[in-house]
Design a protein around this motif. Structure first.
Motif, PDB file in Angstrom:
ATOM      1  N   ALA A 186     -41.683  20.515 -46.493  1.00 45.60           N
ATOM      2  CA  ALA A 186     -42.654  19.408 -46.473  1.00 45.60           C
ATOM      3  C   ALA A 186     -43.965  19.915 -47.073  1.00 45.60           C
ATOM      4  N   GLY A 187     -44.878  18.988 -47.306  1.00 45.63           N
ATOM      5  CA  GLY A 187     -46.250  19.313 -47.671  1.00 45.63           C
ATOM      6  C   GLY A 187     -46.374  20.297 -48.816  1.00 45.63           C
ATOM      7  N   GLY A 188     -47.159  21.341 -48.563  1.00 45.02           N
ATOM      8  CA  GLY A 188     -47.483  22.325 -49.591  1.00 45.02           C
ATOM      9  C   GLY A 188     -46.257  22.987 -50.212  1.00 45.02           C
ATOM     10  N   LEU A 189     -45.266  23.262 -49.412  1.00 45.72           N
ATOM     11  CA  LEU A 189     -44.062  23.930 -49.938  1.00 45.72           C
ATOM     12  C   LEU A 189     -43.319  23.008 -50.909  1.00 45.72           C
ATOM     13  N   ALA A 190     -43.229  21.726 -50.555  1.00 41.69           N
ATOM     14  CA  ALA A 190     -42.569  20.750 -51.434  1.00 41.69           C
ATOM     15  C   ALA A 190     -43.328  20.641 -52.756  1.00 41.69           C
ATOM     16  N   ARG A 191     -44.668  20.574 -52.646  1.00 44.93           N
ATOM     17  CA  ARG A 191     -45.502  20.429 -53.849  1.00 44.93           C
ATOM     18  C   ARG A 191     -45.372  21.641 -54.759  1.00 44.93           C
ATOM     19  N   LYS A 192     -45.468  22.836 -54.129  1.00 49.25           N
ATOM     20  CA  LYS A 192     -45.517  24.086 -54.899  1.00 49.25           C
ATOM     21  C   LYS A 192     -44.211  24.358 -55.639  1.00 49.25           C
ATOM     22  N   HIS A 216     -47.991  33.048 -45.161  1.00 49.44           N
ATOM     23  CA  HIS A 216     -49.338  33.504 -44.803  1.00 49.44           C
ATOM     24  C   HIS A 216     -50.390  32.881 -45.723  1.00 49.44           C
ATOM     25  N   PHE A 217     -51.503  32.528 -45.122  1.00 51.60           N
ATOM     26  CA  PHE A 217     -52.609  31.935 -45.887  1.00 51.60           C
ATOM     27  C   PHE A 217     -53.901  32.637 -45.470  1.00 51.60           C
ATOM     28  N   TYR A 218     -54.784  32.848 -46.462  1.00 55.45           N
ATOM     29  CA  TYR A 218     -56.089  33.441 -46.172  1.00 55.45           C
ATOM     30  C   TYR A 218     -56.998  32.349 -45.627  1.00 55.45           C
ATOM     31  N   ASN A 257     -60.125  27.030 -49.863  1.00 56.77           N
ATOM     32  CA  ASN A 257     -59.035  26.111 -49.501  1.00 56.77           C
ATOM     33  C   ASN A 257     -57.788  26.812 -48.971  1.00 56.77           C
ATOM     34  N   ASP A 258     -57.979  27.867 -48.211  1.00 57.21           N
ATOM     35  CA  ASP A 258     -56.859  28.586 -47.576  1.00 57.21           C
ATOM     36  C   ASP A 258     -55.725  28.941 -48.546  1.00 57.21           C
ATOM     37  N   PRO A 259     -55.989  29.797 -49.522  1.00 61.07           N
ATOM     38  CA  PRO A 259     -54.916  30.119 -50.480  1.00 61.07           C
ATOM     39  C   PRO A 259     -53.784  30.915 -49.838  1.00 61.07           C
ATOM     40  N   ASP A 283     -42.844  21.901 -39.396  1.00 60.19           N
ATOM     41  CA  ASP A 283     -43.643  23.104 -39.640  1.00 60.19           C
ATOM     42  C   ASP A 283     -44.865  23.104 -38.722  1.00 60.19           C
ATOM     43  N   PHE A 284     -45.544  24.213 -38.667  1.00 59.69           N
ATOM     44  CA  PHE A 284     -46.798  24.301 -37.910  1.00 59.69           C
ATOM     45  C   PHE A 284     -47.559  25.544 -38.325  1.00 59.69           C
ATOM     46  N   LYS A 285     -48.847  25.518 -38.005  1.00 62.75           N
ATOM     47  CA  LYS A 285     -49.736  26.629 -38.351  1.00 62.75           C
ATOM     48  C   LYS A 285     -50.253  27.308 -37.090  1.00 62.75           C
ATOM     49  N   LEU A 286     -50.305  28.627 -37.094  1.00 64.97           N
ATOM     50  CA  LEU A 286     -50.850  29.379 -35.958  1.00 64.97           C
ATOM     51  C   LEU A 286     -51.972  30.292 -36.426  1.00 64.97           C
ATOM     52  N   PRO A 314     -50.550  18.408 -32.585  1.00 65.89           N
ATOM     53  CA  PRO A 314     -50.040  17.663 -33.751  1.00 65.89           C
ATOM     54  C   PRO A 314     -51.012  17.661 -34.931  1.00 65.89           C
ATOM     55  N   ASP A 315     -52.232  18.186 -34.744  1.00 67.73           N
ATOM     56  CA  ASP A 315     -53.146  18.348 -35.889  1.00 67.73           C
ATOM     57  C   ASP A 315     -52.626  19.430 -36.832  1.00 67.73           C
ATOM     58  N   GLY A 316     -51.965  20.436 -36.271  1.00 68.74           N
ATOM     59  CA  GLY A 316     -51.518  21.579 -37.075  1.00 68.74           C
ATOM     60  C   GLY A 316     -50.011  21.704 -37.142  1.00 68.74           C
ATOM     61  N   SER A 317     -49.314  20.600 -36.863  1.00 68.72           N
ATOM     62  CA  SER A 317     -47.844  20.622 -36.867  1.00 68.72           C
ATOM     63  C   SER A 317     -47.334  19.389 -37.609  1.00 68.72           C
ATOM     64  N   ARG A 318     -46.111  19.479 -38.084  1.00 66.84           N
ATOM     65  CA  ARG A 318     -45.426  18.259 -38.553  1.00 66.84           C
ATOM     66  C   ARG A 318     -44.273  17.975 -37.607  1.00 66.84           C
ATOM     67  N   LEU A 319     -44.235  16.749 -37.101  1.00 71.54           N
ATOM     68  CA  LEU A 319     -43.237  16.331 -36.111  1.00 71.54           C
ATOM     69  C   LEU A 319     -42.640  15.019 -36.579  1.00 71.54           C
ATOM     70  N   PHE A 352     -52.704  10.351 -40.622  1.00 72.23           N
ATOM     71  CA  PHE A 352     -54.092  10.225 -41.085  1.00 72.23           C
ATOM     72  C   PHE A 352     -54.224  10.682 -42.545  1.00 72.23           C
ATOM     73  N   ARG A 353     -53.636  11.854 -42.855  1.00 76.61           N
ATOM     74  CA  ARG A 353     -53.749  12.379 -44.216  1.00 76.61           C
ATOM     75  C   ARG A 353     -53.186  11.402 -45.243  1.00 76.61           C
ATOM     76  N   ARG A 354     -52.041  10.775 -44.892  1.00 75.36           N
ATOM     77  CA  ARG A 354     -51.308   9.955 -45.863  1.00 75.36           C
ATOM     78  C   ARG A 354     -51.464   8.455 -45.619  1.00 75.36           C
TER      79      ARG A 354
HETATM   80  O1  CDP Z   1     -50.937  20.147 -45.076  1.00 72.15           O
HETATM   81  P1  CDP Z   1     -50.580  20.701 -46.430  1.00 72.15           P
HETATM   82  O2  CDP Z   1     -49.428  19.991 -47.056  1.00 72.15           O
HETATM   83  O3  CDP Z   1     -51.745  20.842 -47.345  1.00 72.15           O
HETATM   84  O4  CDP Z   1     -50.172  22.222 -46.151  1.00 72.15           O
HETATM   85  P2  CDP Z   1     -48.859  22.888 -45.602  1.00 72.15           P
HETATM   86  O5  CDP Z   1     -48.952  24.317 -46.013  1.00 72.15           O
HETATM   87  O6  CDP Z   1     -47.644  22.150 -46.022  1.00 72.15           O
HETATM   88  O7  CDP Z   1     -49.007  22.799 -44.014  1.00 72.15           O
HETATM   89  C1  CDP Z   1     -48.040  23.377 -43.175  1.00 72.15           C
HETATM   90  C2  CDP Z   1     -48.376  23.107 -41.731  1.00 72.15           C
HETATM   91  O8  CDP Z   1     -49.561  23.788 -41.377  1.00 72.15           O
HETATM   92  C3  CDP Z   1     -48.635  21.626 -41.431  1.00 72.15           C
HETATM   93  O9  CDP Z   1     -48.061  21.337 -40.170  1.00 72.15           O
HETATM   94  C4  CDP Z   1     -50.131  21.515 -41.359  1.00 72.15           C
HETATM   95  O10 CDP Z   1     -50.531  20.542 -40.418  1.00 72.15           O
HETATM   96  C5  CDP Z   1     -50.557  22.895 -40.925  1.00 72.15           C
HETATM   97  N1  CDP Z   1     -51.840  23.308 -41.501  1.00 72.15           N
HETATM   98  C6  CDP Z   1     -52.959  23.399 -40.711  1.00 72.15           C
HETATM   99  O11 CDP Z   1     -52.904  23.112 -39.514  1.00 72.15           O
HETATM  100  N2  CDP Z   1     -54.157  23.806 -41.234  1.00 72.15           N
HETATM  101  C7  CDP Z   1     -54.266  24.148 -42.521  1.00 72.15           C
HETATM  102  N3  CDP Z   1     -55.425  24.550 -42.988  1.00 72.15           N
HETATM  103  C8  CDP Z   1     -53.124  24.069 -43.350  1.00 72.15           C
HETATM  104  C9  CDP Z   1     -51.923  23.644 -42.811  1.00 72.15           C
END
Ligand code: CDP
Length: 248
Positions: free
Chosen positions: A105-111, A127-129, A135-137, A182-185, A206-211, A225-227
């Motif tokens: 989903a999200g970034g992985l699908a796009r990339k 991993h992201f900086y 923008n968290d590369p 997915d989710f971010k920690l 759910p702000d940092g997860s996809r459910l 919200f994003r979409r």
């Molecule tokens: O959200 P986006 O598609 O830009 O990035 P992603 O890498 O696909 O996000 C993966 C997961 O990490 C998603 O569940 C996001 O909600 C979460 N995430 C986050 O909480 N904070 C960020 N700065 C980036 C991603």
């Protein structure tokens, strides 16, 4: 549930985040995370106030932090003080965000040009900086070690804890018919005497997860919200009801 504590109250504002604020307490080893109703997306470009989001996220994060702690993951979270304030250990945040993915989903699908919804054969740890200005590369572990952002042993601990968190969360959501996509920690360092330990910090919400609801594909997370997929407050209330079996 309100656990008002006379001993800990918000002191100086240490950090103003997008959906949270961090406050000092009288105890230098502890901070208070205050959950606001603010929501942002696209690194702050899109902003809104979402009714009760702070209360919902504060309770959901506490619930999951307790669950993962019981599964052996050390956490900075200690307890909720009230509806929006969370008492946590003060940590030195490691500027490497970990994303765990079970489904594309999200970034992985796009990339990589992959279809959203494709199941991964095993959990993927990325991993992201942690940098708003950049923008968290995405980075890899070698970059993090080479540039001094994390030690190799810390990254190993983060990897192991992230997979354990994934197992706990996946099992929980699975029971409710929800796919954890997915989710971010975020992790931090705490000092114990002269030693340092890595602990899970920040939030599990759910702000940092996809459910995704399995039967309908409905998004029960911040992508609403994003979409522009609907009303985020209503979505979070619905999620809350499924987790706790009652309305917020
Ligand atoms: O959200 P986006 O598609 O830009 O990035 P992603 O890498 O696909 O996000 C993966 C997961 O990490 C998603 O569940 C996001 O909600 C979460 N995430 C986050 O909480 N904070 C960020 N700065 C980036 C991603």
């Amino acid at each position: 549930m309100s656990l008002d504590s006379p001993e800990f109250s918000r002191g100086a504002l240490l950090y103003q985040g997008k959906a949270k604020q961090v406050y000092a307490t009288h105890d230098p080893a502890r901070i208070i995370i205050h959950y606001t109703d603010g929501a942002t997306a696209f690194n702050g470009l899109k902003k809104a106030e979402i009714a009760d989001k702070g209360v919902i996220n504060c309770r959901i994060s506490a619930f999951f932090m307790e669950k993962v702690a019981a599964a052996g993951v050390p956490v900075a979270f200690e307890r909720n003080l009230n509806d929006r304030d969370q008492l946590c250990l003060a940590v030195d945040i490691i500027p490497v965000e970990v994303v765990v993915r079970n489904v594309v989903a999200g970034g992985l699908a796009r990339k990589l040009g992959l279809p959203e919804g494709q199941k991964l054969p095993a959990p993927l740890v990325e991993h992201f900086y942690k940098s708003d200005t950049l923008n968290d590369p995405q980075i890899n572990e070698s970059t993090a070690v080479l540039l001094g952002w994390a030690k190799a042993w810390e990254l190993r601990a983060m990897h192991e804890y992230s997979l354990r968190v994934n197992s706990v969360l996946q099992a929980f959501w699975n029971e409710l018919g929800i796919d954890l996509v997915d989710f971010k920690l975020e992790f931090g360092r705490v000092s114990i005497g002269s030693a340092t330990a890595v602990v899970l910090a920040d939030e599990i919400t759910p702000d940092g997860s996809r459910l995704w609801e399995r039967s309908t594909g409905r998004h029960l997370d911040k992508d609403v919200f994003r979409r522009d997929l609907g009303d985020l407050s209503e979505t979070y209330r619905e999620l809350y009801k499924r987790v706790f079996g009652k309305t917020v």
